[in-house]
Write an enzyme that holds these catalytic residues in place. Structure first.
Site, PDB file in Angstrom:
ATOM      1  N   LEU A  51      68.303 -33.891 -46.572  1.00 41.07           N
ATOM      2  CA  LEU A  51      67.607 -32.687 -45.884  1.00 41.07           C
ATOM      3  C   LEU A  51      65.959 -32.783 -46.144  1.00 41.07           C
ATOM      4  CD1 LEU A  51      69.452 -29.721 -47.140  1.00 41.07           C
ATOM      5  CD2 LEU A  51      69.662 -30.823 -44.814  1.00 41.07           C
ATOM      6  N   LYS A  71      65.798 -30.172 -59.777  1.00 43.86           N
ATOM      7  CA  LYS A  71      65.522 -29.924 -58.379  1.00 43.86           C
ATOM      8  C   LYS A  71      64.623 -28.874 -58.293  1.00 43.86           C
ATOM      9  CE  LYS A  71      69.656 -31.677 -56.670  1.00 43.86           C
ATOM     10  NZ  LYS A  71      71.174 -31.115 -56.143  1.00 43.86           N
ATOM     11  N   GLU A 130      62.308 -37.993 -51.576  1.00 42.78           N
ATOM     12  CA  GLU A 130      62.784 -36.788 -50.521  1.00 42.78           C
ATOM     13  C   GLU A 130      64.226 -36.400 -51.118  1.00 42.78           C
ATOM     14  OE1 GLU A 130      62.906 -33.982 -49.215  1.00 42.78           O
ATOM     15  OE2 GLU A 130      61.676 -34.641 -47.713  1.00 42.78           O
ATOM     16  N   GLU A 146      77.029 -35.643 -59.509  1.00 42.35           N
ATOM     17  CA  GLU A 146      76.319 -36.857 -60.408  1.00 42.35           C
ATOM     18  C   GLU A 146      77.321 -37.679 -60.602  1.00 42.35           C
ATOM     19  OE1 GLU A 146      72.686 -37.103 -60.913  1.00 42.35           O
ATOM     20  OE2 GLU A 146      72.764 -36.120 -58.985  1.00 42.35           O
ATOM     21  N   GLY A 162      76.296 -36.186 -50.471  1.00 41.31           N
ATOM     22  CA  GLY A 162      77.252 -36.898 -49.811  1.00 41.31           C
ATOM     23  C   GLY A 162      76.635 -38.442 -49.711  1.00 41.31           C
ATOM     24  N   THR A 201      69.730 -45.831 -58.272  1.00 35.81           N
ATOM     25  CA  THR A 201      70.724 -45.598 -59.536  1.00 35.81           C
ATOM     26  C   THR A 201      70.420 -44.132 -59.952  1.00 35.81           C
ATOM     27  OG1 THR A 201      68.915 -45.936 -61.110  1.00 35.81           O
ATOM     28  CG2 THR A 201      70.033 -47.809 -60.281  1.00 35.81           C
ATOM     29  N   LYS A 215      66.669 -39.168 -59.498  1.00 36.70           N
ATOM     30  CA  LYS A 215      66.010 -38.011 -60.025  1.00 36.70           C
ATOM     31  C   LYS A 215      65.144 -37.932 -61.368  1.00 36.70           C
ATOM     32  CE  LYS A 215      69.006 -34.707 -58.442  1.00 36.70           C
ATOM     33  NZ  LYS A 215      70.077 -35.432 -57.879  1.00 36.70           N
ATOM     34  N   GLY A 243      82.908 -37.609 -54.324  1.00 36.61           N
ATOM     35  CA  GLY A 243      81.473 -38.169 -54.259  1.00 36.61           C
ATOM     36  C   GLY A 243      80.434 -37.117 -54.150  1.00 36.61           C
ATOM     37  N   ALA A 295      69.452 -33.866 -50.806  1.00 31.50           N
ATOM     38  CA  ALA A 295      69.983 -35.179 -50.294  1.00 31.50           C
ATOM     39  C   ALA A 295      69.135 -35.613 -49.074  1.00 31.50           C
ATOM     40  CB  ALA A 295      71.358 -35.284 -49.912  1.00 31.50           C
TER      41      ALA A 295
END
Ligand code: ADP
Ligand code: ASP
Ligand code: MG
Length: 814
Positions: free
Chosen positions: A613, A682, A606, A667, A796, A555, A579, A664, A611
């Site tokens: 990566l 981030k 992660e 956020e 994505g 979520t 996050k 999409g 995303a």
């Protein structure tokens, strides 16, 4: 001679008895045979209940007697041809009348002595053995019925009588050696004392009867026919992965049965072991299965342990006090006090500080034990040399058993590591010097989890089960469930992992299934499920207490993030795509990290940056290997990248943002992306991972958005962007004039972080960044001139779900 024993479920009804008859008919062709049988399954309990109700003045005892009579009469009617029924029917009725007479007496007296109790429950084996004997005769299998009470002699400790072996062996040998018959039928469980009163030799004791006869007659083998295909690596009712142990030594079998493997009654092994008579456990309902052969030296199985078992209803008694240190005699007095009360000590531990002695006993003896010990140490308690006996209830013992533990270092490390990772608190530990058994005392509530965890840890051919709870089943959550479904076979075959999705929830509903939800139909399950309450969802996850539990937060909800501490402190790993937790106050972020360490759980996130990566993983690997991060430069917003890559003045800025949202990439609230807040979060998370104590306010943000856009709601945001199209056009035109591109860049250096829009020229690493890609450049002591670059799609549903997926698997592999 061979001895064959059939347990309660094997003779529970006519149908099963017919299977038994077939097995017996084949057996007699091989050798002289003694067949020992239990009461019809459940009858011992039924009779016991009748006796207890009668003693308590409850007339319902008659119902139980009726039930018992019915079952026996039914068996006779289905097994014996009508013309020959009458004799046996009247014999059965007479026995049932005897039981009733005794129970009537008990009812009148309002008292059930252990002597009378044995008399009542002993009828179960008497009846079953007689009925089966007659059935065998009726199908041309002659046999001699013999009452075990005339052969097995015990003391008068009713309910748990001790065998007088010399007397028993003498009588048994005299009887069987004088007989030419090839088949004998005897009742298990019952014996008699020196005065001829009926005794019983402990619940489950028919196994023991078989062993006693086998030892006395020097039988070649004892077969124990039951309802499972042998002794298993763990109780199959607790561990669905349990498997049959084909070969096991006497000692191992004894340890396992002493620690709760009900399939064989513990005292059974001793008499046959002394004579080296093998015991073969076989399945009445699947006679072709090999079963388990118990013998003196069992072949190795490749694992240091042979099986795992448990006993519930243990209490720990601790005698503590400074007055004990260095003074001999305390333990002697403690054990004497318990022995005088006939209290069986199951486990003993004493720390080398000698400050406390701890023993495990059966819960039933708790009052007696407390009284006896406090009396014995009354003087020391009064003079404060020792404390009154400390009692802890609701405990259980789990034990690892195996001859090969000896000379295999690491078994206990592995055991306690696995328990610790699953939040199972170990109250006491004991290892016999035979090194054949390691026992741990834990809470009853943890038994199922503990046994399964240990089973997964020590028996590698089975898979490890991961119990996953998902919160949020929107875009990313939905893709995650689809990926789990798609990879199921791969995970099981390649990684020996089975990921069960035990719970799913969205903001409206929550669904659970301990067997794992069907991942093709999860939407229907969710629709039909209970309304969502976040706290309830968390409470259920905690109380289910499943091994290898993982909570995946897919979520973007602040309230969900606030629950992580409740999960981590129960050793439940948390995988967050959300996050909020890592970007809220530093103190909460730190608290979660500390909890994860304290409770051996994992807290992985992660997907918070880039995303799917491998950004955080890479950063951590650099740090762990001793590198130092000097600078991070990154384009971390898939949304902003998409927007600035697509905005060239043709479509309006608002339209491009709308497109990013529709596809999409944003956020749920796109303002978080456009304001730069998401990028701030981030870069802050990356900085925190390097050890920096940063808060969001510490990060410098040069926003490119007109203030009016960020006031009000999302509708207003789009409206205002429309009104400010000129502002956005100018941003674009200024960059394009110098052949530059617009990128929203995050930087971290020397403890400081900042984010903002920048003009990027063609030589820069950021220039060729297309679509929704992210890039992170790590400048470190080892990567000085050329940074370590992580680059690829940074938004994505599919890639984000795959990142969450990878974190889930990581928790399982710890
Ligand atoms: P019987 O009536 O034949 O004597 P029991 O009920 O006494 O049978 O014992 C068989 C049962 O023991 C099995 O059905 C199984 O549920 C239970 N059990 C517990 N632990 C084990 C184990 N380690 N291996 C096999 N069975 C076990
Ligand atoms: N019938 C007895 C019991 O239920 C003995 C046995 O089954 O072994 O305990
Ligand atoms: Mg049994």
């Amino acid at each position: 001679m061979q001895v064959i024993k059939f347990g309660g479920s094997s003779v529970a009804n006519a149908e099963n008895i017919n299977r038994v008859v077939e097995i017996v008919q084949q057996a007699v062709q091989k050798d002289k045979t003694i067949v020992v049988v239990s009461a019809l399954g459940g009858i011992t309990d039924t009779l016991l209940k009748a006796g207890e109700l009668a003693a308590g003045g409850d007339e319902n005892y008659k119902e139980f007697l009726k039930l018992s009579e019915q079952r026996h009469l039914e068996a006779v009617k289905s097994l014996i041809p009508v013309a020959q029924q009458s004799g046996l029917l009247s014999w059965v009725k007479q026995r049932c009348n005897e039981i009733e007479d005794i129970c009537n007496g008990v009812f009148l007296l309002g008292e059930l002595s252990s002597r009378t109790r044995d008399r009542i429950i002993g009828f179960g084996e008497l009846l079953s053995s007689k009925i089966i004997s007659e059935r065998l005769k009726s199908v041309s299998t002659p046999n001699t019925w013999k009452d075990s009470r005339e052969l097995i002699v015990t003391d008068s400790n009713f309910g748990f009588a001790t065998i007088d072996f010399p007397a028993t062996n003498k009588k048994t040998q005299e009887y069987f050696s004088g007989k030419e018959d090839s088949l004998f039928m005897v009742p298990g469980f019952i014996a008699s004392d020196s005065k001829g009163a009926t005794t019983t030799i402990g619940r489950g004791g028919s196994d023991y009867t078989a062993a006693i006869f086998a030892a006395a007659t020097n039988a070649t083998i004892v077969e124990i026919w039951t309802d499972v295909s042998g002794m298993m690596t763990a109780d199959p009712r607790l561990v669905s992965n349990a498997r049959v142990i084909p070969h096991i030594s006497y000692q191992e079998a004894m340890e396992l049965s002493h620690f709760g493997a009900k399939v064989i009654y513990p005292p059974t092994i001793q008499p046959v072991m002394n004579k080296n008579i093998p015991v073969w456990i076989k399945n009445t309902f699947s006679p072709n299965d090999y079963g388990t052969l118990i013998e003196s030296r069992a072949v190795k199985n490749g694992s240091s342990i042979r099986g795992i078992s448990s006993i519930n209803k243990i209490v720990l008694l601790s005698l503590e006090g400074s007055g004990m240190v260095g003074i001999p005699g305390f333990s002697k007095r403690l054990f004497e006090a318990l022995a005088n009360e006939k209290i069986n000590v199951i486990l003993i531990t004493q720390g080398s500080s000698e400050h406390s002695i701890c023993v495990g006993i059966d819960e039933a003896a708790i009052q007696q034990a407390k009284k006896a010990v406090d009396n014995t140490f009354a003087y020391e308690i009064e003079t404060k040399k020792v404390d009154p006996l400390l009692i802890e209830r609701d405990l259980a013992i789990v034990a690892l058993v195996g001859d090969n533990m000896k000379s295999h270092p690491g078994t206990s490390g592995k055991m306690f590591g696995a328990l610790g990772r699953n939040g199972v608190n170990v109250r006491a530990i004991a290892q016999g010097s035979s090194e054949r058994n390691i026992s741990a005392v834990i809470a009853i509530a943890d038994v199922k989890k503990a046994i399964n965890v240990l089973h997964e840890e020590f028996f590698e051919t089975t898979y490890k089960q991961v119990n996953l709870f998902v919160a949020g089943v929107g875009n990313v959550g939905g893709r995650l469930l689809a990926q789990l479904d798609q990879q199921r076979k791969y995970l099981e075959e390649q990684l020996h992992l089975q990921v069960r999705v035990v719970g799913i929830a969205n903001s409206k509903k929550m669904a659970f299934s301990e067997e794992g939800l069907d991942l093709l139909n999860w939407k229907q399950s969710l629709e039909a499920a209970a309304p969502m309450s976040l706290q309830e969802y968390i409470d259920v996850i905690r109380s289910k207490n499943l091994r290898n539990s993982v909570f995946a937060d897919v979520t973007a909800d602040e309230k969900v993030a606030q629950c992580y501490d409740q999960l981590l402190s129960k050793s439940i790993s948390v995988v967050a795509c959300n996050k909020v937790a890592c970007s809220s106050s530093y103190s909460y972020y730190k608290k979660l990290k500390d909890l994860a360490r304290e409770y051996n759980a994992m807290f992985l996130f992660e997907t918070n940056v880039g995303a799917g990566l491998p950004v955080i993983g890479t950063l951590n690997d650099l740090l762990r290997s001793g590198d130092k991060i000097n600078r991070i430069e990154a384009v971390l917003s898939g949304t902003l990248n998409f927007v600035f890559n697509h905005y060239n003045g043709e479509k309006t800025f608002a339209e491009v943002v709308r497109q990013a949202q529709d596809e999409g990439y944003t956020e749920p609230d796109p303002r978080l992306d456009l304001s730069g807040t998401d990028v701030m979060r981030k870069i802050m998370i990356l900085a925190r991972e390097t050890g920096e104590r940063l808060e969001l306010e510490d990060i410098h943000n040069i926003s490119f958005m007109p203030e009016a856009c960020m006031k009000g709601d999302v509708d207003n945001f789009y409206k205002e962007m429309g009104k400010h199209e000129d502002h956005f056009k100018k941003l674009y035109a200024d960059a394009a004039a110098g052949d530059k591109k617009l990128k929203f860049v995050a930087k971290y250096e020397n403890g400081k972080a900042s984010v903002g829009l920048q003009h990027i020229d063609a030589n820069h690493d950021f220039y060729h960044l297309y679509g929704k890609d992210n890039v992170v450049l790590f400048y470190t002591n080892r990567y000085t001139e050329q940074p370590l670059v992580v680059k690829g799609a940074g938004a994505g549903a599919e890639v984000t779900a795959s990142g969450v997926f990878a974190d889930i698997i990581r928790t399982a592999k710890m």
